[in-house]
Design a protein around this motif. Sequence first.
Motif, PDB file in Angstrom:
ATOM      1  N   MET A  82     -11.070  -9.625  -3.404  1.00  0.00           N
ATOM      2  CA  MET A  82     -10.132  -9.700  -4.504  1.00  0.00           C
ATOM      3  C   MET A  82      -8.729  -9.441  -3.962  1.00  0.00           C
ATOM      4  O   MET A  82      -8.504  -8.475  -3.244  1.00  0.00           O
ATOM      5  N   SER A  83      -7.806 -10.287  -4.289  1.00  0.00           N
ATOM      6  CA  SER A  83      -6.450 -10.130  -3.770  1.00  0.00           C
ATOM      7  C   SER A  83      -5.672  -9.100  -4.570  1.00  0.00           C
ATOM      8  O   SER A  83      -5.942  -8.860  -5.742  1.00  0.00           O
ATOM      9  N   LYS A  84      -4.713  -8.497  -3.911  1.00  0.00           N
ATOM     10  CA  LYS A  84      -3.829  -7.534  -4.560  1.00  0.00           C
ATOM     11  C   LYS A  84      -2.514  -8.229  -4.879  1.00  0.00           C
ATOM     12  O   LYS A  84      -2.074  -9.105  -4.173  1.00  0.00           O
ATOM     13  N   ARG A  85      -1.903  -7.814  -5.934  1.00  0.00           N
ATOM     14  CA  ARG A  85      -0.609  -8.340  -6.329  1.00  0.00           C
ATOM     15  C   ARG A  85       0.424  -7.261  -6.031  1.00  0.00           C
ATOM     16  O   ARG A  85       0.664  -6.377  -6.850  1.00  0.00           O
ATOM     17  N   MET A  86       0.987  -7.320  -4.848  1.00  0.00           N
ATOM     18  CA  MET A  86       1.896  -6.288  -4.382  1.00  0.00           C
ATOM     19  C   MET A  86       3.324  -6.586  -4.838  1.00  0.00           C
ATOM     20  O   MET A  86       3.807  -7.700  -4.685  1.00  0.00           O
ATOM     21  N   ASN A  90       6.163   5.893 -14.583  1.00  0.00           N
ATOM     22  CA  ASN A  90       5.698   7.186 -14.082  1.00  0.00           C
ATOM     23  C   ASN A  90       4.178   7.210 -14.061  1.00  0.00           C
ATOM     24  O   ASN A  90       3.525   6.722 -14.972  1.00  0.00           O
ATOM     25  N   GLY A  91       3.629   7.776 -12.995  1.00  0.00           N
ATOM     26  CA  GLY A  91       2.189   7.877 -12.867  1.00  0.00           C
ATOM     27  C   GLY A  91       1.547   6.789 -12.029  1.00  0.00           C
ATOM     28  O   GLY A  91       0.361   6.886 -11.720  1.00  0.00           O
ATOM     29  N   ILE A  92       2.303   5.761 -11.640  1.00  0.00           N
ATOM     30  CA  ILE A  92       1.705   4.728 -10.791  1.00  0.00           C
ATOM     31  C   ILE A  92       1.614   5.230  -9.348  1.00  0.00           C
ATOM     32  O   ILE A  92       2.367   6.096  -8.924  1.00  0.00           O
ATOM     33  N   VAL A  93       0.669   4.681  -8.618  1.00  0.00           N
ATOM     34  CA  VAL A  93       0.503   5.013  -7.204  1.00  0.00           C
ATOM     35  C   VAL A  93       1.293   3.997  -6.401  1.00  0.00           C
ATOM     36  O   VAL A  93       1.204   2.794  -6.644  1.00  0.00           O
ATOM     37  N   LEU A  94       2.098   4.495  -5.440  1.00  0.00           N
ATOM     38  CA  LEU A  94       2.944   3.592  -4.672  1.00  0.00           C
ATOM     39  C   LEU A  94       3.161   4.105  -3.261  1.00  0.00           C
ATOM     40  O   LEU A  94       2.779   5.216  -2.923  1.00  0.00           O
ATOM     41  N   ILE A 154      15.657   5.090   1.273  1.00  0.00           N
ATOM     42  CA  ILE A 154      14.495   4.230   1.035  1.00  0.00           C
ATOM     43  C   ILE A 154      14.812   2.784   1.428  1.00  0.00           C
ATOM     44  O   ILE A 154      15.843   2.239   1.045  1.00  0.00           O
ATOM     45  N   TYR A 155      13.883   2.189   2.180  1.00  0.00           N
ATOM     46  CA  TYR A 155      13.990   0.775   2.539  1.00  0.00           C
ATOM     47  C   TYR A 155      13.402  -0.092   1.434  1.00  0.00           C
ATOM     48  O   TYR A 155      13.997  -1.084   1.021  1.00  0.00           O
ATOM     49  N   GLU A 156      12.181   0.274   0.955  1.00  0.00           N
ATOM     50  CA  GLU A 156      11.560  -0.423  -0.155  1.00  0.00           C
ATOM     51  C   GLU A 156      10.445   0.438  -0.740  1.00  0.00           C
ATOM     52  O   GLU A 156       9.959   1.367  -0.107  1.00  0.00           O
ATOM     53  N   VAL A 157      10.055   0.110  -1.956  1.00  0.00           N
ATOM     54  CA  VAL A 157       8.923   0.730  -2.626  1.00  0.00           C
ATOM     55  C   VAL A 157       7.903  -0.378  -2.867  1.00  0.00           C
ATOM     56  O   VAL A 157       8.260  -1.471  -3.317  1.00  0.00           O
ATOM     57  N   VAL A 158       6.635  -0.099  -2.551  1.00  0.00           N
ATOM     58  CA  VAL A 158       5.571  -1.100  -2.673  1.00  0.00           C
ATOM     59  C   VAL A 158       4.464  -0.532  -3.546  1.00  0.00           C
ATOM     60  O   VAL A 158       4.009   0.585  -3.332  1.00  0.00           O
ATOM     61  N   TYR A 159       4.024  -1.324  -4.540  1.00  0.00           N
ATOM     62  CA  TYR A 159       2.889  -0.909  -5.363  1.00  0.00           C
ATOM     63  C   TYR A 159       2.122  -2.124  -5.833  1.00  0.00           C
ATOM     64  O   TYR A 159       2.614  -3.245  -5.828  1.00  0.00           O
ATOM     65  N   ASP A 160       0.875  -1.899  -6.239  1.00  0.00           N
ATOM     66  CA  ASP A 160       0.006  -2.958  -6.742  1.00  0.00           C
ATOM     67  C   ASP A 160       0.133  -2.995  -8.256  1.00  0.00           C
ATOM     68  O   ASP A 160      -0.233  -2.047  -8.935  1.00  0.00           O
ATOM     69  N   TYR A 161       0.644  -4.087  -8.797  1.00  0.00           N
ATOM     70  CA  TYR A 161       0.820  -4.166 -10.234  1.00  0.00           C
ATOM     71  C   TYR A 161      -0.321  -4.901 -10.929  1.00  0.00           C
ATOM     72  O   TYR A 161      -0.230  -5.282 -12.087  1.00  0.00           O
ATOM     73  N   GLY A 162      -1.443  -5.062 -10.257  1.00  0.00           N
ATOM     74  CA  GLY A 162      -2.562  -5.783 -10.842  1.00  0.00           C
ATOM     75  C   GLY A 162      -3.568  -4.921 -11.564  1.00  0.00           C
ATOM     76  O   GLY A 162      -4.508  -5.419 -12.166  1.00  0.00           O
ATOM     77  N   ASN A 163      -3.408  -3.612 -11.541  1.00  0.00           N
ATOM     78  CA  ASN A 163      -4.386  -2.732 -12.181  1.00  0.00           C
ATOM     79  C   ASN A 163      -4.203  -2.659 -13.665  1.00  0.00           C
ATOM     80  O   ASN A 163      -3.215  -2.700 -14.227  1.00  0.00           O
TER      81      ASN A 163
END
Length: 73
Positions: free
Chosen positions: A1-5, A21-25, A64-73
């Motif tokens: 399953m692919s992630k949507r980063m 707030n509360g997301i994992v990143l 900070i250079y960038e923030v990365v998180y999966d928005y598919g959850n």
Amino acid sequence: MSKRMMRIKPVMIFEKLKTLNGIVLNAVLQNGKTYYGTLVEVTNDFIVLEDTRYHSHKFPITTIYEVVYDYGN
């Protein structure tokens, strides 16, 4: 399953994360270090993450250079 980063540059951090707030990143710093945790707080000047050991880490937006998180959850 692919992630949507989602990758967010520093100039967009407050606008994109203020309601998430509360997301994992991952916070990738200018020096190459990456921190993983749950978003606790975000302002125009800094973000605060809580890691898996429940330690808080406060990062100025300027480091900070960038923030990365999966928005598919």
